[in-house]
Design a protein around this motif. Sequence first.
Motif, PDB file in Angstrom:
ATOM      1  N   ILE A 163     -36.096  84.456 -52.099  1.00  0.00           N
ATOM      2  CA  ILE A 163     -35.616  83.193 -52.666  1.00  0.00           C
ATOM      3  C   ILE A 163     -36.382  82.855 -53.949  1.00  0.00           C
ATOM      4  CG2 ILE A 163     -34.833  82.318 -50.436  1.00  0.00           C
ATOM      5  CD1 ILE A 163     -37.254  80.388 -50.431  1.00  0.00           C
TER       6      ILE A 163
ATOM      7  N   LYS B   5     -39.783  79.214 -52.982  1.00  0.00           N
ATOM      8  CA  LYS B   5     -40.748  79.360 -51.889  1.00  0.00           C
ATOM      9  C   LYS B   5     -41.715  78.172 -51.863  1.00  0.00           C
ATOM     10  CE  LYS B   5     -44.458  82.374 -50.326  1.00  0.00           C
ATOM     11  NZ  LYS B   5     -45.120  83.654 -50.562  1.00  0.00           N
TER      12      LYS B   5
ATOM     13  N   ALA C   6     -39.979  75.376 -50.417  1.00  0.00           N
ATOM     14  CA  ALA C   6     -39.933  75.554 -48.954  1.00  0.00           C
ATOM     15  C   ALA C   6     -41.271  75.172 -48.330  1.00  0.00           C
ATOM     16  CB  ALA C   6     -39.562  76.998 -48.615  1.00  0.00           C
TER      17      ALA C   6
ATOM     18  N   ASN D 291     -35.805  77.073 -45.602  1.00  0.00           N
ATOM     19  CA  ASN D 291     -34.910  77.916 -46.408  1.00  0.00           C
ATOM     20  C   ASN D 291     -33.475  77.416 -46.328  1.00  0.00           C
ATOM     21  OD1 ASN D 291     -37.127  79.503 -47.003  1.00  0.00           O
ATOM     22  ND2 ASN D 291     -36.139  81.424 -46.447  1.00  0.00           N
TER      23      ASN D 291
END
Length: 191
Positions: A93, A98, A101, A115
Motif C-alpha cells: 500500500i 502504511k 494505517a 488497511n
Amino acid sequence: MNIIKSNIANLPTKHGKFRIKAYKDDNQEHLAIMSEDFENIEIPYVRVHSECLTGDAIGSLKCDCQNQLNLSLDFIGKMGGLVIYHRQEGRNIGLLNKINAYALQDQGRNTIEANIELGFKEDERDYRIVKYIFDDLNIKKVKLITNNPNKIEYIKSIGVDIVERIPAITKANKYNEDYLNTKKDQMGHML
C-alpha cells in the motif's frame, strides 16, 4: 511486466558475505541476496521478505519484520540460500498509506481493519517478481523460511516444490503482540 536486472555484486554484511542482484519491474526494485555458495546448493533455503522500512531500517517494535529479516540473513549466511527482498512496502500500500494505517492502529484498529478503512484489501502484494527471480536463478525446489500461508500457496502455484518449511518465529513484545495475534488469528500465519 517489463523487468530489468543488474549484474551480480559482492555484499559483505554483519550476517555474512553475500552476493546481490537487483531486479526492477515498472517502478519497484527488488533484491536477490544470495549466500556465496548459492550456485552450488541443490535445494536452497529461501526467504521472501516483504519490505518494511519502519521495521527493517528504523527498528520499529510494532512488527516483527526486522527480527525476521535478521534471523533469515543469519541463517542463510550460515546454511546457504537466498533472501528475496520484495519491495512492496506495507503489504504493497506504500509508505504514506502504511503510516496512515499506523495512525488508525493507534486509534484501536488492527492491521487488517486499518488497511480496509483506507480502501485497500488486507494484503495488496503481487508476487509475480518472485517467479521471475526463481526462473532467473533456476530455482525449482526450496526450503522456505516463512510463517505466511499466502507465500506458500503462491510458490506452490508457480511450480516450485517446497520440500521443507522453516518457521520464522521471533520474540513478541508489548508493541507487536496484537499485530502478531491478528496475523495468526485472521490471516492464518503459522506463529
